[in-house]
Design a protein around this motif. Structure first.
Motif, short mmCIF file in Angstrom:
data_model
loop_
_atom_site.label_atom_id
_atom_site.label_comp_id
_atom_site.label_asym_id
_atom_site.label_seq_id
_atom_site.Cartn_x
_atom_site.Cartn_y
_atom_site.Cartn_z
N LYS A 1 3.05 29.79 16.57
CA LYS A 1 2.92 29.06 15.37
C LYS A 1 4.02 27.77 15.49
O LYS A 1 5.09 27.78 15.97
N THR A 2 3.24 26.65 15.26
CA THR A 2 4.06 25.42 15.59
C THR A 2 4.25 24.75 14.21
O THR A 2 3.36 24.49 13.29
N LYS A 3 5.38 24.01 13.92
CA LYS A 3 5.67 22.82 13.15
C LYS A 3 5.95 21.47 13.66
O LYS A 3 6.99 21.60 14.51
N PHE A 4 5.01 20.56 13.39
CA PHE A 4 5.28 19.36 13.76
C PHE A 4 5.43 18.30 12.54
O PHE A 4 4.92 18.41 11.73
N ARG A 5 6.66 17.31 12.68
CA ARG A 5 6.84 16.46 11.54
C ARG A 5 7.69 15.32 12.23
O ARG A 5 9.08 15.68 12.80
N SER A 6 7.26 14.21 12.11
CA SER A 6 8.08 12.80 12.65
C SER A 6 7.90 11.76 11.67
O SER A 6 7.13 11.59 10.93
N SER A 7 8.84 10.99 11.70
CA SER A 7 8.87 9.54 10.81
C SER A 7 8.87 8.48 11.71
O SER A 7 9.58 8.36 12.85
N LYS B 1 4.19 11.68 9.84
CA LYS B 1 3.08 12.50 10.49
C LYS B 1 3.55 13.96 10.66
O LYS B 1 4.49 14.03 11.43
N GLY B 2 2.81 14.97 10.30
CA GLY B 2 3.19 16.46 10.40
C GLY B 2 2.00 17.55 10.14
O GLY B 2 0.91 16.87 9.65
N LYS C 1 0.75 -1.21 -0.04
CA LYS C 1 0.02 0.11 0.07
C LYS C 1 0.68 1.32 -0.07
O LYS C 1 1.97 1.17 0.52
N ALA C 2 0.27 2.28 -0.66
CA ALA C 2 0.76 3.76 -0.48
C ALA C 2 -0.13 4.89 -0.47
O ALA C 2 -1.10 4.54 -1.10
N GLY C 3 0.33 5.48 0.37
CA GLY C 3 -0.84 6.97 0.41
C GLY C 3 -0.17 7.99 1.17
O GLY C 3 1.12 8.09 1.35
N PHE C 4 -1.14 8.70 1.94
CA PHE C 4 -0.67 9.93 2.48
C PHE C 4 -1.49 9.93 3.61
O PHE C 4 -2.75 9.79 3.69
N ASN C 5 -0.70 10.59 4.83
CA ASN C 5 -1.73 10.94 6.21
C ASN C 5 -2.14 12.26 6.15
O ASN C 5 -1.20 13.30 5.88
#
Length: 260
Positions: A130-136, A98-99, A42-46
């Motif tokens: 102002k917030t930036k969130f990004r995790s793998s 996720k971000g 599967k491939a997609g986006f969150n």
């Protein structure tokens, strides 16, 4: 003449090997099907974000939001049970990000910022954030599956995630900080001024939650998937108390899959 014969012989051997490999793959797939096994890529986006539930009174209004591009790639093994093969178990491995980016107007919001000299200032912030969130993550879903018919598959169950990288940072502006408590020394940040903050090192290493989804078999091997992925523990470490409320990762994953 001999050279042409050699070339022809090599070509025939290559074609024969390719056909034999394809035949072996087909036999393996048929044998897996007989044992009730199915495989899917599967491939997609969150789409979603990390959010407190419910919104605390310190956040007076959400003034901006961007989901960003969060990709997900997953491989699943499905074991179908019983003669009718209506029920099954799904074990997967997912590599995902996720971000989000968000902007909010706050009042008495617990915060730790960097001052002009690099010093840390901690207290209660009133103004814009102002917030930036990004995790793998590497995520492992373990789901129960049910097929009401040959085209629809429903699934639900827990998942577990291991963080491989993470960023939670941003800046505050157009407001003031009361140092240490709501009545402390007032530090103004106005006009074009900004003060950054960075809580990336406070992100939790492991997450867990539940997910539920639906899969529609559009063609013989092509699926369309939609899964709601709901985190049940805080993205921050247990001893992190600058942000006084828990933030849960809540995402909708949409994409395509190939079954064989």
């Amino acid at each position: 003449m001999i050279k042409r014969l050699c070339i022809s012989l090599v070509a025939m051997l290559c074609v024969s090997y390719s056909l034999k490999a394809q035949e072996d793959r087909n036999k393996s797939i048929i044998q897996s099907a007989l044992y009730g096994l199915e495989y899917e890529i599967k491939a997609g986006f969150n789409i979603g974000g990390a959010s407190p539930l419910p919104l605390p009174e310190e956040i007076r209004a959400l003034t901006g939001y961007s989901p960003n591009i969060n990709l997900a790639i997953e491989g699943d093994i499905i074991k179908w049970l019983g003669k009718k093969k209506e029920w099954g178990i799904i074990l997967g491995l997912r590599l995902e990000t996720k971000g989000m980016e968000a902007e909010a107007r706050t009042k008495n919001y617990s915060m730790e910022i960097f001052g002009d000299g690099g010093e840390r200032l901690k207290g209660n912030w009133t103004g814009m954030v102002k917030t930036k969130f990004r995790s793998s993550y590497f995520s492992i879903p373990l789901l129960a599956a049910w097929k009401p018919n040959q085209r629809i598959r429903l699934s639900a169950g827990p998942y577990f995630s291991l963080k491989t990288s993470g960023d939670f940072s941003g800046h505050v502006f157009d407001g003031y900080l009361r140092e240490n408590d709501p009545t402390g020394n007032k530090v103004k940040i106005e006009g074009e001024s900004q003060a950054p903050y960075d809580f990336s090192k406070e992100l939790r290493q492991t997450l867990w939650g539940v997910e539920a989804g639906i899969t529609w078999r559009a063609f013989k091997h092509l699926n369309v998937n939609a899964d709601l992925i709901w985190g049940l523990n805080d993205i921050f470490k247990k001893d992190f108390n600058t942000i006084t409320f828990a933030m849960y990762p809540i995402y909708l994953n949409v994409g395509f899959g190939y079954s064989f």
